[in-house]
Design a protein around this motif. Structure first.
Motif, PDB file in Angstrom:
ATOM      1  N   ASP A 233      32.675  39.823  70.829  1.00 24.81           N
ATOM      2  CA  ASP A 233      31.467  39.956  70.017  1.00 24.81           C
ATOM      3  C   ASP A 233      30.570  38.752  70.305  1.00 24.81           C
ATOM      4  N   HIS A 297      33.737  37.316  61.004  1.00 21.93           N
ATOM      5  CA  HIS A 297      34.836  38.252  60.756  1.00 21.93           C
ATOM      6  C   HIS A 297      35.883  38.082  61.839  1.00 21.93           C
ATOM      7  N   THR A 324      34.460  35.437  64.465  1.00 18.14           N
ATOM      8  CA  THR A 324      33.099  35.204  64.954  1.00 18.14           C
ATOM      9  C   THR A 324      32.427  34.170  64.060  1.00 18.14           C
ATOM     10  N   GLU A 326      28.549  33.585  63.163  1.00 14.70           N
ATOM     11  CA  GLU A 326      27.268  34.230  63.425  1.00 14.70           C
ATOM     12  C   GLU A 326      26.242  34.058  62.312  1.00 14.70           C
ATOM     13  N   GLU A 340      25.691  34.105  67.796  1.00 14.74           N
ATOM     14  CA  GLU A 340      27.082  34.424  67.462  1.00 14.74           C
ATOM     15  C   GLU A 340      28.007  34.149  68.630  1.00 14.74           C
TER      16      GLU A 340
HETATM   17 MN   LIG Z   1      29.953  40.107  64.800  1.00 12.40          MN
END
Ligand SMILES: [Mn+2]
Length: 363
Positions: A233, A297, A324, A326, A340
Motif C-alpha cells: 500500500d 492499518h 501503513t 498515511e 503513505e
Molecule cells: Mn492504506
C-alpha cells in the motif's frame, strides 16, 4: 510460524474460551492456517482433529498443499456435515467466526442443530477469530513477500511519472499502474486504486474516475499490488505545475508529519498513541478537522487487517507488525495531500518497506 504451531495456538485458544471446536470460514484465515490457496474450503479444529473440508474441485490441491490437515471431501455440503460432525465428536460448544458468518447461515446452522437435538443440542458461539490476532505478527517469509509487493509498487510509481500529463484520465492512470505491476509479476491489484486529481484530491477515497488531469493540479495516487498473497500500500501526491505557495506549504507539512511518525513509531505504543503522533501535530497546525481518517492499518493477506492505528485502537504495537502510515489533509472543493508508506515494526522503531521518493514532485 509452522502450520503445526498455528494449530497448537488455536487449540490453546479453544481451551481458554472453553470451546470444543472452531469452524473457520473466512478464506484468508483458512489460507493462513493451512496454506490452501483455492477459493472454497472450511477448517474445523477440535482438540484432537484438524480437518480441511472442501469439495471435489479442490480435494487434490488441498491434499498436496496442506499435509498437516486431514482433507475431507464434502458430498452434501457443510450445512449437512456440521451436525453429523458435532455429534460424532461430542462437541457441546462450537465457535464460529462472528465477523465472517452471515445472519442467514447462522440461522440455518441453528435450525439444523434444533432439528437434530431440540433445545438440548450443541451451542453455536459467535467468537472473535483467534487467527486475525496470530496474523498480526508477520514471519520473515511473510515480510519478504510484502517487501516484494512493495518493490513492484515503487517501480510502478517511477513508471507512472512519465505517463502523467494534462489530458490523461485518472482511469487510464489506474489501468497503467495495474498493467505495469501485473506484467512485472504481481498477482493482482491490492484494491481499487485511488487516482484523485485537482478538487477530487480532497476526497480521501477518490477512486479513479473519467476526469482528466489539468495543469496546476495535485494528483493523489494510492495503489498497491498482491504478491504471493500479500499486499502493499503506497500513496504519493504529485503535482502538475505550476504549483501555488499554498500547495507547497501543505505538501511540506504533510511530508514532515509523515516523516516524524516514521521516526517515532515503535513497539510498546498502542495504535491510538501512534495515531496521536500525527493527529496532535496536525491539530497543532490548526488543521485537526482536515484529517478525518485513521493514521494507518495492518497489511498482509488482506489490504486492511489488524492492527489499526486509530483513535480507538488499544492494540500494542510489536515487532513484526506491518502497518501503513498515511496522514493526510483535505480541503473540500480545493484539494488534498496524503503520503503513505508500508512499514514493518522492528525492535526499536520501524523499517519502511516502500521507498518511492517523498520530495515534492512537480511534473
Ligand atoms: Mn492504506
Amino acid at each position: 510460524m509452522e502450520v503445526k504451531e498455528k494449530i497448537r495456538r488455536v487449540r490453546q485458544w479453544l481451551e481458554e474460551k472453553e470451546l470444543d471446536a472452531l469452524l473457520l470460514t473466512h478464506m484468508v484465515n483458512v489460507r493462513y492456517l493451512s496454506g490452501f490457496t483455492g477459493t472454497a474450503a472450511v477448517l474445523y479444529i477440535t482438540k484432537d482433529r484438524a480437518l480441511l473440508l472442501t469439495d471435489f474441485r479442490y480435494t487434490e490441491q488441498a491434499r498436496s498443499q496442506c499435509p498437516d490437515w486431514e482433507v475431507v471431501e464434502l458430498k452434501n455440503g457443510l450445512d449437512e456435515w456440521l451436525p453429523e460432525a458435532l455429534q460424532e465428536d461430542g462437541c457441546r460448544r462450537v465457535g464460529v467466526e462472528a465477523a465472517h458468518v452471515t445472519v442467514a447461515r447462522w440461522r440455518l446452522w441453528k435450525e439444523k442443530l434444533r432439528q437434530r437435538w431440540g433445545s438440548g443440542g450443541p451451542e453455536l458461539v459467535a467468537a472473535e477469530s483467534p487467527v486475525e490476532e496470530l496474523r498480526m505478527i508477520k514471519s520473515e517469509e511473510e515480510i519478504e513477500l510484502i517487501q516484494r509487493a512493495c518493490v513492484l509498487t515503487d517501480e510502478a510509481f517511477q513508471h507512472i511519472l512519465s505517463f502523467l500529463r494534462p489530458g490523461v484520465s485518472e482511469r487510464e492512470i489506474a489501468l497503467e499502474l495495474e498493467f505495469f505491476m501485473r506484467k512485472k509479476g504481481a498477482e493482482g491489484r491490492a484494491f481499487d486504486f485511488i487516482v484523485a486529481s485537482g478538487p477530487r484530491s480532497a476526497l480521501p477515497h477518490g477512486v479513479a474516475s473519467e476526469k482528466k488531469l489539468a495543469a496546476g493540479e495535485a494528483v493523489v495516487l494510492d495503489f498497491g499490488c498482491i504478491y504471493g498473497g500479500y499486499h502493499s500500500d503506497l500513496t504519493r501526491t504529485v503535482f502538475l505545475g505550476p504549483v501555488s505557495a499554498e500547495q507547497q506549504q501543505i505538501y511540506d507539512f504533510v511530508r514532515q508529519v509523515q516523516e516524524k511518525v516514521r521516526q517515532e513509531i515503535k513497539p510498546g505504543l498502542t495504535g491510538a498513541q501512534a495515531d496521536a503522533l500525527a493527529r496532535d501535530a496536525i491539530a497543532a497546525a490548526g488543521w485537526g478537522d482536515r484529517f478525518g481518517h485513521s493514521l494507518g492499518h495492518g497489511v498482509g493477506l488482506e489490504i486492511h487487517e489488524k492492527p489499526s492505528l486509530s483513535v480507538r485502537s488499544e492494540t500494542v504495537l510489536r515487532p513484526g507488525m506491518v502497518v501503513t502510515i498515511e496522514p493526510g489533509v483535505y480541503f473540500p472543493g480545493k484539494g488534498g495531500v496524503r503520503i503513505e508508506d508500508t512499514v514493518v515494526i522492528t525492535s526499536d522503531g520501524c523499517r519502511t518497506l516502500t521507498t518511492a521518493p517523498r520530495e515534492m514532485i512537480i511534473l
